[in-house]
Design a protein around this motif. Structure first.
Motif, PDB file in Angstrom:
ATOM      1  N   LYS A 114       0.994  -1.224   0.041  1.00 15.18           N
ATOM      2  CA  LYS A 114      -0.067   0.053  -0.131  1.00 15.18           C
ATOM      3  C   LYS A 114       0.987   1.081   0.070  1.00 15.18           C
ATOM      4  CE  LYS A 114      -3.626   2.425   2.495  1.00 15.18           C
ATOM      5  NZ  LYS A 114      -4.261   2.307   3.839  1.00 15.18           N
ATOM      6  N   GLY A 115       0.818   2.020  -1.028  1.00 24.48           N
ATOM      7  CA  GLY A 115       1.605   3.242  -1.130  1.00 24.48           C
ATOM      8  C   GLY A 115       3.134   2.948  -1.719  1.00 24.48           C
ATOM      9  N   LYS A 116       3.643   1.715  -2.293  1.00 19.82           N
ATOM     10  CA  LYS A 116       4.836   1.633  -2.837  1.00 19.82           C
ATOM     11  C   LYS A 116       5.105   0.196  -3.312  1.00 19.82           C
ATOM     12  CE  LYS A 116       9.365   1.772  -1.758  1.00 19.82           C
ATOM     13  NZ  LYS A 116      10.673   2.633  -1.002  1.00 19.82           N
ATOM     14  N   ASP A 117       5.948   0.215  -4.551  1.00 26.21           N
ATOM     15  CA  ASP A 117       6.184  -1.092  -5.159  1.00 26.21           C
ATOM     16  C   ASP A 117       7.723  -1.196  -4.699  1.00 26.21           C
ATOM     17  OD1 ASP A 117       3.728  -1.509  -6.111  1.00 26.21           O
ATOM     18  OD2 ASP A 117       4.442  -0.426  -7.958  1.00 26.21           O
ATOM     19  N   ILE A 118       7.844  -2.578  -4.439  1.00 24.55           N
ATOM     20  CA  ILE A 118       9.450  -3.229  -4.014  1.00 24.55           C
ATOM     21  C   ILE A 118       9.820  -3.966  -5.046  1.00 24.55           C
ATOM     22  CG2 ILE A 118      10.881  -4.129  -2.436  1.00 24.55           C
ATOM     23  CD1 ILE A 118       9.160  -2.844  -0.173  1.00 24.55           C
ATOM     24  N   VAL A 172      10.614  -3.288   6.367  1.00 22.64           N
ATOM     25  CA  VAL A 172      10.760  -2.456   7.909  1.00 22.64           C
ATOM     26  C   VAL A 172      11.142  -1.287   7.648  1.00 22.64           C
ATOM     27  CG1 VAL A 172      12.067  -2.755  10.067  1.00 22.64           C
ATOM     28  CG2 VAL A 172      11.315  -4.945   8.944  1.00 22.64           C
ATOM     29  N   ARG A 173      11.766  -0.792   6.612  1.00 17.69           N
ATOM     30  CA  ARG A 173      12.103   0.662   6.691  1.00 17.69           C
ATOM     31  C   ARG A 173      10.950   1.279   6.082  1.00 17.69           C
ATOM     32  NH1 ARG A 173      16.991   1.617   2.718  1.00 17.69           N
ATOM     33  NH2 ARG A 173      15.541   1.726   1.182  1.00 17.69           N
ATOM     34  N   HIS A 174      10.157   0.791   5.054  1.00 17.48           N
ATOM     35  CA  HIS A 174       8.907   1.333   4.564  1.00 17.48           C
ATOM     36  C   HIS A 174       7.815   1.522   5.656  1.00 17.48           C
ATOM     37  CE1 HIS A 174       5.698   2.471   1.890  1.00 17.48           C
ATOM     38  NE2 HIS A 174       5.040   1.373   2.182  1.00 17.48           N
ATOM     39  N   LYS A 175       7.840   0.635   6.626  1.00 17.48           N
ATOM     40  CA  LYS A 175       6.729   0.573   7.693  1.00 17.48           C
ATOM     41  C   LYS A 175       7.391   1.589   8.633  1.00 17.48           C
ATOM     42  CE  LYS A 175       4.774  -2.178  11.655  1.00 17.48           C
ATOM     43  NZ  LYS A 175       5.003  -3.471  12.240  1.00 17.48           N
ATOM     44  N   GLY A 176       8.261   1.836   9.074  1.00 20.99           N
ATOM     45  CA  GLY A 176       9.160   2.866   9.696  1.00 20.99           C
ATOM     46  C   GLY A 176       8.572   4.281   9.322  1.00 20.99           C
ATOM     47  N   ARG A 177       8.779   4.383   7.704  1.00 22.76           N
ATOM     48  CA  ARG A 177       8.648   5.735   7.373  1.00 22.76           C
ATOM     49  C   ARG A 177       6.837   5.982   7.274  1.00 22.76           C
ATOM     50  NH1 ARG A 177      12.363   5.397   1.910  1.00 22.76           N
ATOM     51  NH2 ARG A 177      14.129   5.532   3.041  1.00 22.76           N
ATOM     52  N   GLN A 193       2.836   9.700  10.825  1.00 23.00           N
ATOM     53  CA  GLN A 193       1.451   9.567  11.550  1.00 23.00           C
ATOM     54  C   GLN A 193       1.759  10.392  12.986  1.00 23.00           C
ATOM     55  OE1 GLN A 193      -0.019   5.736  12.111  1.00 23.00           O
ATOM     56  NE2 GLN A 193      -0.331   5.563   9.871  1.00 23.00           N
ATOM     57  N   HIS A 194       0.891  11.506  12.827  1.00 21.47           N
ATOM     58  CA  HIS A 194       0.832  12.504  14.018  1.00 21.47           C
ATOM     59  C   HIS A 194      -0.364  12.692  14.794  1.00 21.47           C
ATOM     60  CE1 HIS A 194       5.032  13.615  12.850  1.00 21.47           C
ATOM     61  NE2 HIS A 194       4.702  13.951  11.950  1.00 21.47           N
ATOM     62  N   ALA A 195      -0.329  13.122  15.926  1.00 22.40           N
ATOM     63  CA  ALA A 195      -1.819  13.171  16.681  1.00 22.40           C
ATOM     64  C   ALA A 195      -2.570  14.432  16.221  1.00 22.40           C
ATOM     65  CB  ALA A 195      -1.300  13.473  18.116  1.00 22.40           C
ATOM     66  N   PRO A 196      -3.899  14.310  15.844  1.00 16.91           N
ATOM     67  CA  PRO A 196      -4.674  15.554  15.149  1.00 16.91           C
ATOM     68  C   PRO A 196      -4.441  16.629  16.040  1.00 16.91           C
ATOM     69  CG  PRO A 196      -5.839  13.611  15.774  1.00 16.91           C
ATOM     70  CD  PRO A 196      -4.588  13.067  16.273  1.00 16.91           C
ATOM     71  N   ILE A 197      -4.482  17.749  15.611  1.00 14.74           N
ATOM     72  CA  ILE A 197      -4.522  19.153  16.241  1.00 14.74           C
ATOM     73  C   ILE A 197      -5.574  19.167  17.429  1.00 14.74           C
ATOM     74  CG2 ILE A 197      -4.465  21.505  16.003  1.00 14.74           C
ATOM     75  CD1 ILE A 197      -3.157  21.270  13.133  1.00 14.74           C
ATOM     76  N   LYS A 198      -6.707  18.597  16.995  1.00 17.81           N
ATOM     77  CA  LYS A 198      -7.894  18.736  17.991  1.00 17.81           C
ATOM     78  C   LYS A 198      -7.530  17.983  19.320  1.00 17.81           C
ATOM     79  CE  LYS A 198     -11.501  18.801  14.733  1.00 17.81           C
ATOM     80  NZ  LYS A 198     -12.594  18.077  14.059  1.00 17.81           N
ATOM     81  N   HIS A 199      -6.441  17.049  19.395  1.00 20.74           N
ATOM     82  CA  HIS A 199      -6.382  16.132  20.633  1.00 20.74           C
ATOM     83  C   HIS A 199      -5.001  16.572  21.176  1.00 20.74           C
ATOM     84  CE1 HIS A 199      -9.857  13.793  20.005  1.00 20.74           C
ATOM     85  NE2 HIS A 199      -9.576  13.851  18.456  1.00 20.74           N
ATOM     86  N   GLN A 200      -4.175  17.676  20.726  1.00 20.76           N
ATOM     87  CA  GLN A 200      -2.983  17.924  21.246  1.00 20.76           C
ATOM     88  C   GLN A 200      -3.398  18.951  22.462  1.00 20.76           C
ATOM     89  OE1 GLN A 200      -0.362  19.798  18.308  1.00 20.76           O
ATOM     90  NE2 GLN A 200       0.020  17.615  17.379  1.00 20.76           N
TER      91      GLN A 200
END
Length: 118
Positions: A62-66, A91-96, A101-108
Protein backbone atom coordinates in the motif's frame (compact mmCIF):
# COMPACT_ATOMS: atom_id res chain seq x y z
CA UNK A 1 -2.42 -11.41 -0.53
CA UNK A 2 -2.14 -12.77 -4.05
CA UNK A 3 1.22 -14.41 -4.64
CA UNK A 4 2.29 -15.66 -8.06
CA UNK A 5 5.38 -17.87 -8.27
CA UNK A 6 6.69 -18.70 -11.73
CA UNK A 7 9.84 -20.16 -13.22
CA UNK A 8 11.89 -19.18 -16.23
CA UNK A 9 13.91 -22.08 -17.70
CA UNK A 10 13.02 -23.91 -14.51
CA UNK A 11 10.16 -26.04 -13.23
CA UNK A 12 8.80 -24.75 -9.92
CA UNK A 13 8.53 -27.81 -7.72
CA UNK A 14 6.19 -27.97 -4.72
CA UNK A 15 9.25 -27.92 -2.44
CA UNK A 16 10.51 -24.68 -4.03
CA UNK A 17 7.05 -23.15 -3.87
CA UNK A 18 6.68 -24.06 -0.18
CA UNK A 19 10.17 -22.71 0.63
CA UNK A 20 9.40 -19.34 -0.99
CA UNK A 21 6.02 -19.09 0.76
CA UNK A 22 7.45 -19.88 4.21
CA UNK A 23 10.28 -17.36 3.75
CA UNK A 24 7.88 -14.64 2.58
CA UNK A 25 5.54 -15.32 5.53
CA UNK A 26 8.37 -14.36 7.87
CA UNK A 27 8.79 -11.04 6.04
CA UNK A 28 5.08 -10.30 5.83
CA UNK A 29 4.66 -10.60 9.59
CA UNK A 30 6.17 -7.11 9.81
CA UNK A 31 3.73 -5.46 7.43
CA UNK A 32 0.19 -6.60 6.74
CA UNK A 33 -0.75 -4.12 3.99
CA UNK A 34 0.62 -6.20 1.11
CA UNK A 35 -1.63 -6.24 -1.94
CA UNK A 36 0.11 -8.77 -4.18
CA UNK A 37 3.47 -10.21 -5.12
CA UNK A 38 5.15 -11.77 -8.12
CA UNK A 39 8.16 -14.08 -7.68
CA UNK A 40 10.20 -15.26 -10.69
CA UNK A 41 12.77 -18.03 -10.27
CA UNK A 42 15.17 -18.40 -13.18
CA UNK A 43 18.32 -20.18 -14.31
CA UNK A 44 20.84 -18.66 -16.71
CA UNK A 45 22.74 -21.41 -18.54
CA UNK A 46 25.64 -19.43 -19.95
CA UNK A 47 28.12 -22.23 -19.44
CA UNK A 48 27.45 -25.70 -18.11
CA UNK A 49 29.77 -25.30 -15.11
CA UNK A 50 28.74 -21.69 -14.44
CA UNK A 51 24.99 -21.83 -13.84
CA UNK A 52 23.57 -18.76 -12.19
CA UNK A 53 20.33 -19.05 -10.25
CA UNK A 54 18.35 -15.82 -9.98
CA UNK A 55 15.31 -14.79 -7.95
CA UNK A 56 13.23 -11.67 -8.60
CA UNK A 57 10.33 -10.36 -6.55
CA UNK A 58 7.99 -7.49 -7.23
CA UNK A 59 5.94 -6.76 -4.11
CA UNK A 60 3.06 -4.29 -4.32
CA UNK A 61 2.48 -2.66 -0.93
CA UNK A 62 0.00 0.00 0.00
CA UNK A 63 1.75 3.14 -1.23
CA UNK A 64 4.91 1.56 -2.68
CA UNK A 65 6.23 -1.11 -5.03
CA UNK A 66 9.38 -2.98 -4.03
CA UNK A 67 11.47 -4.83 -6.61
CA UNK A 68 14.40 -6.99 -5.53
CA UNK A 69 16.56 -9.45 -7.40
CA UNK A 70 19.35 -11.67 -6.13
CA UNK A 71 21.59 -14.22 -7.80
CA UNK A 72 23.73 -17.06 -6.53
CA UNK A 73 24.98 -20.46 -7.59
CA UNK A 74 22.38 -22.13 -5.37
CA UNK A 75 18.71 -21.24 -5.78
CA UNK A 76 17.92 -21.65 -2.08
CA UNK A 77 20.78 -19.28 -1.17
CA UNK A 78 19.48 -16.76 -3.72
CA UNK A 79 16.02 -16.96 -2.12
CA UNK A 80 17.56 -16.37 1.32
CA UNK A 81 19.44 -13.30 0.05
CA UNK A 82 16.30 -11.94 -1.56
CA UNK A 83 14.27 -12.43 1.64
CA UNK A 84 16.91 -10.67 3.76
CA UNK A 85 16.94 -7.64 1.47
CA UNK A 86 13.14 -7.62 1.24
CA UNK A 87 12.83 -7.78 5.02
CA UNK A 88 15.05 -4.72 5.46
CA UNK A 89 13.12 -2.71 2.88
CA UNK A 90 9.69 -3.66 4.27
CA UNK A 91 10.73 -2.73 7.83
CA UNK A 92 12.17 0.57 6.58
CA UNK A 93 8.98 1.35 4.65
CA UNK A 94 6.84 0.55 7.69
CA UNK A 95 9.01 2.85 9.83
CA UNK A 96 8.59 5.70 7.36
CA UNK A 97 4.82 5.29 7.36
CA UNK A 98 4.64 5.26 11.16
CA UNK A 99 6.88 8.35 11.49
CA UNK A 100 4.46 10.41 9.43
CA UNK A 101 1.45 9.69 11.58
CA UNK A 102 1.00 12.48 14.13
CA UNK A 103 -1.70 13.20 16.66
CA UNK A 104 -4.46 15.40 15.25
CA UNK A 105 -4.42 19.06 16.25
CA UNK A 106 -7.77 18.75 18.04
CA UNK A 107 -6.33 16.25 20.50
CA UNK A 108 -3.02 17.94 21.27
CA UNK A 109 -2.78 19.32 24.78
CA UNK A 110 -2.13 22.99 25.47
CA UNK A 111 0.84 23.84 27.60
CA UNK A 112 0.33 25.95 30.72
CA UNK A 113 -0.35 29.61 29.96
CA UNK A 114 -1.38 29.17 26.32
CA UNK A 115 -4.73 30.39 25.11
CA UNK A 116 -6.63 28.45 22.45
CA UNK A 117 -6.48 30.13 19.08
CA UNK A 118 -9.73 30.98 17.36
Amino acid sequence: MNLKISGRHLEVTPALREYVITKLDKVLRHFDQVIDGNVVLSVDNQKEKDKRQKVEINLHLKGKDIFIESANGDLYAAIDLMVDRLDRQVVRHKGRIQEHQHAPIKHQELSVGEQPQQ
